[in-house]
Design a protein around this motif. Structure first.
Motif, PDB file in Angstrom:
ATOM      1  N   ALA A  86     -14.690 -17.696 -11.831  1.00 18.09           N
ATOM      2  CA  ALA A  86     -14.030 -15.684 -12.545  1.00 18.09           C
ATOM      3  C   ALA A  86     -15.329 -15.096 -11.627  1.00 18.09           C
ATOM      4  N   ARG A  87     -16.308 -15.061 -11.512  1.00 17.57           N
ATOM      5  CA  ARG A  87     -17.404 -14.425 -10.450  1.00 17.57           C
ATOM      6  C   ARG A  87     -17.417 -14.640  -9.260  1.00 17.57           C
ATOM      7  N   LEU A  88     -16.569 -15.041  -8.552  1.00 17.88           N
ATOM      8  CA  LEU A  88     -16.033 -15.917  -7.464  1.00 17.88           C
ATOM      9  C   LEU A  88     -16.054 -14.531  -6.413  1.00 17.88           C
ATOM     10  N   GLY A  89     -15.511 -13.667  -7.358  1.00 17.81           N
ATOM     11  CA  GLY A  89     -15.267 -13.062  -6.485  1.00 17.81           C
ATOM     12  C   GLY A  89     -13.346 -12.157  -5.118  1.00 17.81           C
ATOM     13  N   GLU A  90     -12.456 -13.624  -6.026  1.00 12.87           N
ATOM     14  CA  GLU A  90     -11.665 -13.923  -5.515  1.00 12.87           C
ATOM     15  C   GLU A  90     -10.486 -14.142  -6.887  1.00 12.87           C
ATOM     16  N   LYS A  91      -9.034 -14.215  -6.369  1.00 10.57           N
ATOM     17  CA  LYS A  91      -8.764 -14.761  -7.619  1.00 10.57           C
ATOM     18  C   LYS A  91      -8.239 -15.769  -7.835  1.00 10.57           C
ATOM     19  N   SER A 124      -4.290 -20.535  -3.302  1.00  8.19           N
ATOM     20  CA  SER A 124      -4.402 -20.687  -1.549  1.00  8.19           C
ATOM     21  C   SER A 124      -5.857 -19.802  -1.519  1.00  8.19           C
ATOM     22  N   ARG A 125      -6.784 -18.739  -1.977  1.00 10.75           N
ATOM     23  CA  ARG A 125      -7.393 -18.114  -1.391  1.00 10.75           C
ATOM     24  C   ARG A 125      -8.899 -19.065  -1.441  1.00 10.75           C
ATOM     25  N   LEU A 126      -8.892 -20.141  -2.466  1.00  8.37           N
ATOM     26  CA  LEU A 126     -10.376 -19.923  -2.200  1.00  8.37           C
ATOM     27  C   LEU A 126     -10.409 -21.224  -1.898  1.00  8.37           C
ATOM     28  N   SER A 127     -12.266 -20.539  -1.161  1.00  8.49           N
ATOM     29  CA  SER A 127     -13.343 -21.194  -0.108  1.00  8.49           C
ATOM     30  C   SER A 127     -13.600 -22.637  -0.637  1.00  8.49           C
ATOM     31  N   TYR A 128     -13.618 -23.432  -1.626  1.00  7.46           N
ATOM     32  CA  TYR A 128     -13.906 -24.353  -1.725  1.00  7.46           C
ATOM     33  C   TYR A 128     -12.543 -25.451  -2.048  1.00  7.46           C
ATOM     34  N   GLY A 167     -15.808 -12.542  -0.630  1.00  8.41           N
ATOM     35  CA  GLY A 167     -16.212 -11.334  -1.654  1.00  8.41           C
ATOM     36  C   GLY A 167     -14.105 -11.135  -0.757  1.00  8.41           C
ATOM     37  N   ALA A 168     -13.737 -10.706  -2.114  1.00  4.23           N
ATOM     38  CA  ALA A 168     -12.028  -9.969  -2.029  1.00  4.23           C
ATOM     39  C   ALA A 168     -11.809  -9.091  -0.907  1.00  4.23           C
ATOM     40  N   PHE A 169     -12.850  -7.794  -0.876  1.00 11.60           N
ATOM     41  CA  PHE A 169     -13.228  -6.788  -0.668  1.00 11.60           C
ATOM     42  C   PHE A 169     -13.858  -7.064   1.079  1.00 11.60           C
ATOM     43  N   VAL A 170     -13.879  -7.230   1.529  1.00  9.49           N
ATOM     44  CA  VAL A 170     -14.826  -7.250   1.847  1.00  9.49           C
ATOM     45  C   VAL A 170     -15.132  -6.480   3.839  1.00  9.49           C
ATOM     46  N   ASN A 171     -13.712  -6.556   3.899  1.00 10.33           N
ATOM     47  CA  ASN A 171     -13.785  -4.912   4.399  1.00 10.33           C
ATOM     48  C   ASN A 171     -14.356  -3.726   4.253  1.00 10.33           C
ATOM     49  N   LYS A 172     -14.424  -3.281   3.170  1.00  8.20           N
ATOM     50  CA  LYS A 172     -15.099  -1.971   2.488  1.00  8.20           C
ATOM     51  C   LYS A 172     -16.248  -2.338   2.067  1.00  8.20           C
ATOM     52  N   PRO A 173     -17.046  -1.160   2.803  1.00  7.89           N
ATOM     53  CA  PRO A 173     -18.504  -1.325   2.974  1.00  7.89           C
ATOM     54  C   PRO A 173     -18.127  -1.008   1.124  1.00  7.89           C
ATOM     55  N   ILE A 174     -19.708  -1.178   0.399  1.00  6.95           N
ATOM     56  CA  ILE A 174     -19.708  -0.882  -0.750  1.00  6.95           C
ATOM     57  C   ILE A 174     -19.918   0.804  -1.097  1.00  6.95           C
ATOM     58  N   ASN A 175     -20.865   1.252  -0.137  1.00  8.08           N
ATOM     59  CA  ASN A 175     -20.415   3.024  -0.556  1.00  8.08           C
ATOM     60  C   ASN A 175     -19.393   3.591  -1.123  1.00  8.08           C
ATOM     61  N   VAL A 219      -3.802 -11.454 -11.565  1.00  8.22           N
ATOM     62  CA  VAL A 219      -2.707 -10.586 -11.402  1.00  8.22           C
ATOM     63  C   VAL A 219      -3.563  -8.984 -11.483  1.00  8.22           C
ATOM     64  N   ASP A 220      -3.544  -8.769  -9.663  1.00  7.71           N
ATOM     65  CA  ASP A 220      -4.313  -7.443 -10.437  1.00  7.71           C
ATOM     66  C   ASP A 220      -3.510  -6.025  -9.766  1.00  7.71           C
ATOM     67  N   CYS A 221      -3.919  -5.345 -10.886  1.00  9.40           N
ATOM     68  CA  CYS A 221      -2.441  -4.260 -10.984  1.00  9.40           C
ATOM     69  C   CYS A 221      -2.816  -2.979  -9.586  1.00  9.40           C
ATOM     70  N   ASP A 222      -1.871  -2.495  -9.051  1.00 11.83           N
ATOM     71  CA  ASP A 222      -1.701  -1.528  -7.949  1.00 11.83           C
ATOM     72  C   ASP A 222      -2.469  -0.428  -8.332  1.00 11.83           C
ATOM     73  N   PHE A 223      -2.079   0.025  -9.377  1.00 12.23           N
ATOM     74  CA  PHE A 223      -1.539   2.485 -10.200  1.00 12.23           C
ATOM     75  C   PHE A 223      -3.077   1.945 -10.876  1.00 12.23           C
ATOM     76  N   ILE A 224      -3.601   0.922 -11.555  1.00 10.41           N
ATOM     77  CA  ILE A 224      -4.885   0.592 -12.698  1.00 10.41           C
ATOM     78  C   ILE A 224      -5.971   0.347 -11.859  1.00 10.41           C
ATOM     79  N   ASP A 225      -7.313   0.796 -12.402  1.00  6.68           N
ATOM     80  CA  ASP A 225      -8.229  -0.021 -12.041  1.00  6.68           C
ATOM     81  C   ASP A 225      -8.126  -1.407 -12.681  1.00  6.68           C
ATOM     82  N   PHE A 226      -7.620  -2.129 -12.488  1.00  7.52           N
ATOM     83  CA  PHE A 226      -7.396  -3.180 -14.223  1.00  7.52           C
ATOM     84  C   PHE A 226      -6.854  -4.496 -13.006  1.00  7.52           C
ATOM     85  N   ALA A 227      -7.344  -5.821 -13.793  1.00  5.78           N
ATOM     86  CA  ALA A 227      -7.199  -7.180 -13.646  1.00  5.78           C
ATOM     87  C   ALA A 227      -6.974  -7.983 -14.711  1.00  5.78           C
TER      88      ALA A 227
END
Lengths: 550, 231
Positions: A32-37, A300-304, A408-416, B68-76
């Protein structure tokens, strides 16, 4: 506690359940802390390897670490299994975020049936853990890891150490399960004092080192177990291959009976492992691992991925060979990431270049340790995954993910730019609590576990749709209105709808209107000389006061 | 199974625990918020498929889960991996959302998830449905004026849903009454065996829309206990 009431078979079963429950708990938390679904498939046919009837993958490294920490012991009174989740920035600063604790207390439930009720309740507890791991603050942080920070985990066994969580940390109870030898409790203590992160968001100047240092205490336990990243980086060349986990060749075949509970049949058998040949083709045919294999494929989305197949590898004592579809002519050639065209470039992370001894970036899970299989096995791979319904990803995606580094799931977004401001809201206004006395600490003395009641005992009347959430007239099953985890309702206890309606149109501040502002300013200036004169008269008192402070 | 059974005629259902959750959301958040709560409850109230063998023993299939990620809520949230179950919930929630929207009321309503057991009756009486757990989610739809408010709402509703998940887990952890594990002949009285990959307890979903006077305007035909008393 007397063990005479518990048959030796029951005792053995119970120990086994607790052991595998502990291992699965660790898997759920780290995953749950891998950063992925995470996605696993349901399977209507029972498999031999899905403990607690749940499809939870086993990342071999994580199992290895957990077993190392447990060292053959089970959670008992005073000996808890803890999974520590921490954050490490790209500058090398780290901070503990959560401690997940699996503990045992002395409250025994002698009447409960081990092979039936305890097992099912452990399954329910794992489901609760799946749910709760997504609602603590570290989940959202972990989904955004990759650029400025990574999330690490550490497993230790023994006494719970909560001091690294800062002041006013919160706890959430995942659940408890009573057993004849004690009550298992699972809970999470999490840091709420993340104020430094939000100041980084709002201050354009470099972070104030003083504030950060408050959180980054020297690790008080230098001999503690090494930290590991939750996300797996296929980029380091780490030669470690995890040895087969000897005693994990136990497979759980669950068989329940609808006869009266006393006749429950529960068998735990050793899996029948023939010496496995080093080709994946045969892996697919091993009945025990068959379906476990198939639902690995669909994630599918797990690098491991290759390591996920290692749920077989850990148990079977050899790395599962994956159909890379590449280098098929050289079955035993090691494939490393980056050697395939089309692999996205791996951003550099300076923090990980400078390794503390304590921290290990373990990457047994990239392609480095797995050899390509022969082409025939790739066909088998297709067959297995195509035959399953509702898969989470195509086999093709899967084959590619071996070589893709997931950071990580949102790699393209810089953290700031990402909604770090969100972090401000749950924590910034939260009045810090005093650290609870040990007696009141639910993790030391968990509340009494509920007794198993017969269904006729509860005197409940359903009121259907009437009644409000709390303070209704339901007798025994009132929704407890305890202090919600992320609410600022201490200050303004009202629900969102009312809040919006009430505060939609506030009147303008009087100081903002220019006339009044100018007027009061003039008044202030005029009264200044007067005020100064008064203060000068009292200068002796002020001096005396200052003296008392020294 | 789509066969609707009559609610228990024995008066108010005994031994049915009821939990009520309340959320205030923006219109476009209704579906995701409802799905998050319903899926979390059903995660805990679904097992793998039972396979009965000789001598009254049975084995249980495996339940997979997914984020499941929500689109309109900051929640999963986590749900059971079953497309059939997801479709069924989405259908119910979609109807609820449409009813809320078209009611023209203040945007208040509630959706209920009821777990029940069937008790067979002799002809000409139809089987009884005896509820043992009832979850009610009260929804208040807010209208927001600008983008900044919407952003805040995304975050706040996310936080609120985190609280709800913790509440749900806390109820589940009480380990209170669950129907006894059924024999093969009784399994359809306790579980919904119509799905091919998982087996939730028998459940039904119903909803009500409240107009601004607080009275119920629409009810679906799956009855709540309260309505039974009125008959």
């Amino acid at each position: 506690a007397m063990d005479t009431d518990l048959s030796s078979q029951d005792r053995k079963d119970l120990d086994k359940f607790i052991k595998f429950f502990a291992l699965k708990t660790v898997q759920v938390i780290v995953q749950a802390r891998l950063g992925e679904k995470i996605c696993t498939r349901s399977s209507s046919s029972p498999t031999g390897s899905d403990w607690f009837n749940l499809a939870i993958k086993d990342i071999p490294e994580v199992t290895h670490e957990a077993k190392k920490a447990l060292a053959g012991q089970l959670p008992a009174v005073g000996r808890s299994m803890c999974v520590e989740i921490s954050l490490k920035t790209s500058e090398g600063d780290s901070m503990e975020l959560e401690i997940w604790c699996l503990e045992m207390n002395e409250k025994c439930d002698k009447e409960i049936k081990v092979s039936y009720t305890v097992y099912n309740r452990l399954s329910l507890l794992l489901k609760s853990l799946l749910a709760i791991t997504r609602v603590t603050p570290a989940y959202r942080l972990s989904r955004k890891q990759g650029h400025e920070y990574v999330i690490l985990y550490r497993i230790y066994f023994g006494e719970v150490q909560l001091s690294g969580l800062g002041e006013g940390f919160q706890t959430v109870r995942v659940g408890t399960v009573g057993t004849p030898v004690g009550t298992i409790t699972l809970s999470c203590a999490y840091r709420i004092n993340l104020a430094f992160m939000s100041t980084r968001q709002f201050e354009r100047t470099p972070p104030i080192m003083g504030i950060i240092i408050d959180h980054f205490v020297d690790r008080p336990y230098p001999s503690s177990s090494p930290m590991h990243p939750c996300n797996y980086r296929a980029g380091e060349d780490n030669g470690a291959v995890y040895p087969s986990v000897e005693d994990s060749q136990e497979v759980c075949t669950t068989s329940f009976s609808t006869s009266p509970p006393s006749q429950c049949v529960f068998t735990v058998t050793k899996a029948h492992f023939q010496t496995p040949p080093p080709v994946v083709t045969d892996t697919l045919k091993v009945p025990v691992m068959g379906l476990a294999f198939s639902h690995q494929l669909s994630s599918s989305r797990l690098s491991y991925q290759p390591a996920a197949l290692g749920v077989g590898s850990a148990d079977m004592g050899y790395p599962v060979l994956f159909a890379g579809g590449l280098n098929a002519a050289h079955p035993h050639q090691l494939i490393g990431p980056g050697k395939e065209g089309g692999v996205p470039p791996v951003p550099s992370q300076p923090a990980h270049g400078t390794q503390a001894d304590q921290e290990r970036m373990c990457t047994p899970l990239d392609g480095v340790h797995y050899s390509a299989a022969t082409p025939s096995s790739s066909e088998d791979t297709e067959t297995v995954s195509n035959s399953s319904e509702g898969k989470c990803g195509s086999p093709h995606d899967l084959l590619e993910t071996i070589f893709i580094r997931k950071v990580g799931a949102f790699v393209n977004k810089p953290i700031n730019q990402v909604t770090m401001a969100n972090l401000d809201i749950p924590f910034a206004m939260f009045a810090p609590k005093n650290v609870e006395l040990e007696d009141n600490d639910p993790m030391v003395n968990p509340p009494a576990s509920p007794e198993t009641e017969s269904p006729l005992q509860g005197s409940l009347h359903s009121e259907g749709s009437s009644g409000s959430s709390t303070g209704n007239t339901h007798d025994d099953f009132v929704m407890v209105d305890f202090k919600p985890a992320f609410s600022k309702d201490d200050i303004l206890p009202m629900d969102l709808g009312t809040f919006y309606r009430e505060f939609q149109n506030p009147p303008q501040l009087s100081s903002l209107s220019i006339d009044i502002g100018a007027q009061s300013m003039a008044e202030d200036l005029d009264s200044l000389p007067e005020k100064l004169a008064v203060h000068e008269k009292n200068v002796k008192e002020f001096d005396a006061f200052v003296e008392t402070l020294q | 199974s789509s066969r609707c059974c009559a609610p228990s005629s024995a008066g108010p259902a005994m031994n049915c625990r009821a939990e009520v959750l309340e959320v205030s959301v923006e219109g476009r958040q209704v579906e995701e918020a409802m799905l998050a709560v319903l899926h979390t409850v059903l995660l805990h109230r679904s097992t793998g498929k039972f396979h009965y063998k000789k001598e009254g023993t049975y084995s249980i299939g495996t339940v997979g889960t997914q984020d499941v990620d929500c689109d309109f809520i900051d929640f999963a949230y986590v749900r059971v991996s079953s497309e059939e179950l997801d479709r069924a919930l989405r259908k119910a929630v979609g109807e609820f959302k449409d009813a809320l929207r078209s009611s023209g009321s203040d945007g208040m309503g509630q959706i209920s998830l009821e777990f029940y057991q069937k008790k067979k009756s002799r002809w000409p009486f139809s089987d009884e449905c005896i509820p043992w757990e009832l979850w009610t989610i009260k929804v208040n739809v807010v209208n927001l004026a600008n983008e900044q408010e919407r952003q805040i709402c995304r975050e706040k509703v996310g936080e609120k849903l985190c609280e709800k998940i913790i509440n749900i887990v806390e109820v589940m952890n009480r380990h209170e009454y669950l129907p006894k594990m059924p024999t093969q002949s009784e399994v359809d009285n306790v579980f919904d065996t119509s799905l091919k990959d998982v087996q939730p307890y028998l459940y039904k979903i119903s909803y009500q829309i409240t107009d601004s006077l607080g009275t119920s305007v629409t009810t679906t035909m799956r009855r709540l206990i309260k309505d039974t008393l009125a008959l």
